[in-house]
Write a protein that holds these residues in place. Structure first.
Motif, PDB file in Angstrom:
ATOM      1  N   ARG D 162       0.839  -1.225   0.000  1.00 19.36           N
ATOM      2  CA  ARG D 162       0.000   0.000   0.000  1.00 19.36           C
ATOM      3  C   ARG D 162       0.863   1.260   0.000  1.00 19.36           C
ATOM      4  O   ARG D 162       0.323   2.368  -0.103  1.00 19.36           O
ATOM      5  N   ALA D 163       2.174   1.104   0.166  1.00 23.92           N
ATOM      6  CA  ALA D 163       3.044   2.277   0.228  1.00 23.92           C
ATOM      7  C   ALA D 163       4.482   1.840   0.039  1.00 23.92           C
ATOM      8  O   ALA D 163       4.833   0.686   0.325  1.00 23.92           O
ATOM      9  N   VAL D 164       5.313   2.760  -0.435  1.00 24.15           N
ATOM     10  CA  VAL D 164       6.754   2.531  -0.547  1.00 24.15           C
ATOM     11  C   VAL D 164       7.451   3.712   0.119  1.00 24.15           C
ATOM     12  O   VAL D 164       7.064   4.868  -0.086  1.00 24.15           O
ATOM     13  N   LEU D 165       8.450   3.408   0.937  1.00 20.14           N
ATOM     14  CA  LEU D 165       9.295   4.459   1.505  1.00 20.14           C
ATOM     15  C   LEU D 165      10.552   4.582   0.663  1.00 20.14           C
ATOM     16  O   LEU D 165      11.175   3.572   0.315  1.00 20.14           O
ATOM     17  N   ILE D 166      10.921   5.810   0.339  1.00 21.71           N
ATOM     18  CA  ILE D 166      12.211   6.053  -0.308  1.00 21.71           C
ATOM     19  C   ILE D 166      13.124   6.621   0.773  1.00 21.71           C
ATOM     20  O   ILE D 166      12.719   7.504   1.534  1.00 21.71           O
ATOM     21  N   ARG D 167      14.337   6.105   0.836  1.00 21.39           N
ATOM     22  CA  ARG D 167      15.242   6.467   1.935  1.00 21.39           C
ATOM     23  C   ARG D 167      15.470   7.976   2.014  1.00 21.39           C
ATOM     24  O   ARG D 167      15.958   8.604   1.060  1.00 21.39           O
ATOM     25  N   ASN D 168      15.132   8.545   3.138  1.00 19.96           N
ATOM     26  CA  ASN D 168      15.250   9.993   3.358  1.00 19.96           C
ATOM     27  C   ASN D 168      14.539  10.806   2.291  1.00 19.96           C
ATOM     28  O   ASN D 168      14.953  11.915   1.944  1.00 19.96           O
ATOM     29  N   HIS D 169      13.481  10.241   1.764  1.00 19.70           N
ATOM     30  CA  HIS D 169      12.741  10.905   0.688  1.00 19.70           C
ATOM     31  C   HIS D 169      11.246  10.618   0.805  1.00 19.70           C
ATOM     32  O   HIS D 169      10.533  10.554  -0.173  1.00 19.70           O
ATOM     33  N   GLY D 170      10.786  10.377   2.007  1.00 16.31           N
ATOM     34  CA  GLY D 170       9.350  10.327   2.243  1.00 16.31           C
ATOM     35  C   GLY D 170       8.648   9.076   1.790  1.00 16.31           C
ATOM     36  O   GLY D 170       9.265   8.098   1.358  1.00 16.31           O
ATOM     37  N   ILE D 171       7.318   9.114   1.919  1.00 13.33           N
ATOM     38  CA  ILE D 171       6.464   7.972   1.615  1.00 13.33           C
ATOM     39  C   ILE D 171       5.655   8.258   0.357  1.00 13.33           C
ATOM     40  O   ILE D 171       5.282   9.401   0.102  1.00 13.33           O
ATOM     41  N   THR D 172       5.436   7.216  -0.451  1.00 17.16           N
ATOM     42  CA  THR D 172       4.465   7.264  -1.539  1.00 17.16           C
ATOM     43  C   THR D 172       3.402   6.243  -1.179  1.00 17.16           C
ATOM     44  O   THR D 172       3.707   5.064  -1.000  1.00 17.16           O
ATOM     45  N   VAL D 173       2.160   6.703  -1.034  1.00 14.95           N
ATOM     46  CA  VAL D 173       1.085   5.862  -0.524  1.00 14.95           C
ATOM     47  C   VAL D 173      -0.145   6.052  -1.406  1.00 14.95           C
ATOM     48  O   VAL D 173      -0.327   7.107  -1.996  1.00 14.95           O
ATOM     49  N   TRP D 174      -0.961   5.023  -1.536  1.00 11.69           N
ATOM     50  CA  TRP D 174      -2.121   5.154  -2.419  1.00 11.69           C
ATOM     51  C   TRP D 174      -3.345   4.445  -1.854  1.00 11.69           C
ATOM     52  O   TRP D 174      -3.264   3.739  -0.841  1.00 11.69           O
ATOM     53  N   GLY D 175      -4.476   4.677  -2.527  1.00 14.08           N
ATOM     54  CA  GLY D 175      -5.722   4.014  -2.175  1.00 14.08           C
ATOM     55  C   GLY D 175      -6.647   4.071  -3.376  1.00 14.08           C
ATOM     56  O   GLY D 175      -6.340   4.741  -4.369  1.00 14.08           O
ATOM     57  N   ARG D 176      -7.767   3.386  -3.244  1.00 15.13           N
ATOM     58  CA  ARG D 176      -8.686   3.351  -4.391  1.00 15.13           C
ATOM     59  C   ARG D 176      -9.234   4.728  -4.724  1.00 15.13           C
ATOM     60  O   ARG D 176      -9.599   5.019  -5.848  1.00 15.13           O
ATOM     61  N   ASP D 177      -9.317   5.587  -3.729  1.00 16.45           N
ATOM     62  CA  ASP D 177      -9.757   6.965  -3.954  1.00 16.45           C
ATOM     63  C   ASP D 177      -9.033   7.878  -2.953  1.00 16.45           C
ATOM     64  O   ASP D 177      -8.211   7.410  -2.161  1.00 16.45           O
ATOM     65  N   ALA D 178      -9.326   9.167  -3.015  1.00 14.86           N
ATOM     66  CA  ALA D 178      -8.628  10.136  -2.158  1.00 14.86           C
ATOM     67  C   ALA D 178      -8.875   9.821  -0.685  1.00 14.86           C
ATOM     68  O   ALA D 178      -7.957   9.906   0.145  1.00 14.86           O
ATOM     69  N   PHE D 179     -10.092   9.443  -0.347  1.00 20.18           N
ATOM     70  CA  PHE D 179     -10.439   9.094   1.035  1.00 20.18           C
ATOM     71  C   PHE D 179      -9.546   7.962   1.549  1.00 20.18           C
ATOM     72  O   PHE D 179      -8.967   8.049   2.633  1.00 20.18           O
ATOM     73  N   GLU D 180      -9.430   6.896   0.752  1.00 19.44           N
ATOM     74  CA  GLU D 180      -8.647   5.751   1.209  1.00 19.44           C
ATOM     75  C   GLU D 180      -7.145   6.054   1.221  1.00 19.44           C
ATOM     76  O   GLU D 180      -6.413   5.600   2.117  1.00 19.44           O
ATOM     77  N   ALA D 181      -6.684   6.820   0.237  1.00 20.35           N
ATOM     78  CA  ALA D 181      -5.253   7.167   0.217  1.00 20.35           C
ATOM     79  C   ALA D 181      -4.879   7.950   1.475  1.00 20.35           C
ATOM     80  O   ALA D 181      -3.855   7.689   2.113  1.00 20.35           O
ATOM     81  N   LYS D 182      -5.720   8.895   1.835  1.00 18.78           N
ATOM     82  CA  LYS D 182      -5.458   9.679   3.054  1.00 18.78           C
ATOM     83  C   LYS D 182      -5.542   8.795   4.297  1.00 18.78           C
ATOM     84  O   LYS D 182      -4.736   8.923   5.225  1.00 18.78           O
ATOM     85  N   LYS D 183      -6.515   7.889   4.320  1.00 17.24           N
ATOM     86  CA  LYS D 183      -6.648   6.971   5.458  1.00 17.24           C
ATOM     87  C   LYS D 183      -5.376   6.142   5.616  1.00 17.24           C
ATOM     88  O   LYS D 183      -4.836   6.000   6.721  1.00 17.24           O
ATOM     89  N   HIS D 184      -4.881   5.610   4.511  1.00 18.37           N
ATOM     90  CA  HIS D 184      -3.653   4.823   4.564  1.00 18.37           C
ATOM     91  C   HIS D 184      -2.475   5.676   5.043  1.00 18.37           C
ATOM     92  O   HIS D 184      -1.659   5.236   5.865  1.00 18.37           O
TER      93      HIS D 184
END
Lengths: 218, 218, 218, 218
Positions: D162-184
């Motif tokens: 549901r997400a990938v961390l890049i070292r010292n470069h933050g998180i990339t996270v997703w969801g089926r829609d904006a609501f779920e992406a923010k929840k994750h």
């Protein structure tokens, strides 16, 4: 007070706690009692973004946590815990929130089954004015079976209890009305954060503390 | 300045501090002087949610902290401390708030009876511009008897005092007006938080510090 | 861009930083360049509550920091530092704020005279896109004599400098315009807080860091 | 849902995350899918102040991250990562933010290549309700070559990611829609902060944790 006013009261508390990010990832839920005999209460609908304020944030349920009116809304999966609180206490409002620090405390003291605070002015927020007053919060395991969890929470409640911590699952706290429930919640969160910070400074060994008159165990 | 303007000033300070969550669990109280001879001041009514702004947030009391007008409101239980501050200093406004860090400092240095800050730019907020300027905050025990607490606070005040810490019971801070009282409060909170953070990094042994010219004890 | 627009830009930055409590106890000051030859700039008036937005928040000064127009306002006591920044760099906007973490960093690395960051994505905020890019912030002592302090700050500025830390006296940071100055400030504060937190977890020995390709010194 | 509604949804998420200071120094970017076959999505324009809400915050790009319409705007340099997420998952919205704690976690566990969370209620935010449910976040190196970085991110994605961390470069996270992406996103940030705080209290050795039934490795 009418149901509409109580809805507004609960929505106001929700807004304030949401602004503090105390409902991360749509977690947490709130309720407010509407009638006494038989008990009915408004409780959070399941899975809503607590940052938004809508007409579908709460629904009316009976003393078992079953919808008391026709609705397409689903009560929060943890409504059973609220039902137990209304059954066992004189609560008029019940709040369940996840914060980093209430989860940390629940993990730190899980094996002891509770944490007791003494010697902190904020204890007065619970109506305890004695010089050596203390407040104890029971900690229960986080059973995946929500019925079992509601029972475990219920069994931890005695007449002096104002809140129960579920291990890594936040606090459930109540008061006679929304004002008092929020007051209790804020006071507990203050005590939790204070305790953790003192602990991290290695100033605090065990939960026993001094009173103004004498050092008990420090 | 009229009473109405001072009420507004005090309510504005309350709003700002409440937004920082510096009145957890309805704790804390504020006051502003209205007349000098004899002293009267507006002070927080007891037990209000400081997040809300209402016409009943404050009431007028005399120099003993007794309501100076007919009212159904009850002055804060700690009004006696404000009365002592107006008696002993040139304060025009007095603020009492609980923060995690002012409570931590009060506990860390309770046995020493005070904490002294040196070598920090923020000390200029107290009107101290000398290169080796310092500011001392006395710390008193948190007596459950509020009259005894007011006396202990009073006995800790000398002409250089701008604030008193009560152990695990927050800071009482003042200034000639609401602007200065808030300035002093913000500066103290900054010094407290800074000190604790440096301490937790093990960079800070004792309260003695360097000046720009020479290292005293570090 | 007219002077009115620049005033608004600076006031907007002030509002945003004030909301983060980055001007504790009326500390800190901001400026924005209005004309190039000769240099004039708007700078904070002395001793204002940065939480309020008024017509007297800034005044126009010349390249020496002397009021360029008749006014009853007094420029910030540290205007001389802003004047040095406009003299020595291509800055169009300059911000000086106190945060707990920029003060902690200034104290931690004061004896080394600077801190260098490497291997952090946020370094791109300074327009540095190389894989092994780095950014250095000089740290100067906090001389009580403000003229001496302005000179010390000036002597620390070289063509790669985007900010100077004064020991226990916050950061002075700049950019070609208000947007870039704020971007630089946010990036530095992120790097400071990150560094301190890693350090407190004992994960970070020295300021040297890895690049994506190889571990240099960790 | 129309493109206008999705724009509003994305702008609302941006506003909320910006208010938490999760886009320091103009870092971070967001996207929302508009069409499925072929994929098009709205993505952040490069280098904007995320605190401001304008008509130029986003632009429409195709599945390769190339502008799908004539525009003077430049898509975020990291649009390629979003394109990979839409290619490899059922995401409808993708968020990339820098927080202190997601960067700390990415650094703490970079050499292990991932971090796994167990025994925390917030894991339910990912739709995982099993008693011993767990969630793993892969961590990839922060390649300066953005094409290489997009490929590394893509290669870390499996059906449970549901997400990938890049070292010292933050998180990339997703969801089926904006609501779920923010929840994750909120749930991950909670888990990160909780983990770091427990770790700093020396209560947490390794990423293995208890379940409600038995202690695995603690």
């Amino acid at each position: 007070m009418t149901r509409e006013l109580r809805w507004t009261e609960l929505a106001d508390v929700k807004d304030e706690l949401a602004a503090r990010d105390w409902f991360p990832g749509t977690s947490g839920n709130l309720s407010i009692k509407i009638t006494d005999e038989p008990v009915t209460f408004l409780v959070s609908a399941s899975g809503k973004d607590k940052r938004k304020r809508t007409d579908e944030d709460f629904l009316l349920v009976d003393r078992h946590g079953i919808p008391a009116e026709e609705t397409h809304l689903k009560p929060s999966a943890e409504t059973g815990i609220h039902a137990q609180v209304y059954k066992l206490t004189d609560a008029g409002c019940c709040l369940h929130v996840h914060t980093i620090d209430n989860n940390i405390i629940s993990e730190m003291y899980a094996s002891e089954g509770s944490i007791t605070f003494r010697g902190q002015e904020l204890i007065k927020a619970f109506g305890i004015w004695e010089e050596d007053g203390e407040i104890t919060v029971p900690i229960v395991e986080n059973y995946a079976d929500l019925e079992q969890l509601a029972k475990a929470t219920a069994s931890a409640i005695n007449p002096d209890t104002r809140a129960v911590l579920i291990r890594n699952h936040g606090i459930t706290v109540w008061g006679r009305d929304a004002f008092e429930a929020k007051k209790h919640l804020e006071a507990f969160e203050f005590l939790f954060t204070y305790h953790i910070k003192l602990k991290s400074l290695n100033l605090f060994h065990g939960v026993k503390r001094y009173t103004a008159k004498k050092i008990i165990n420090f």
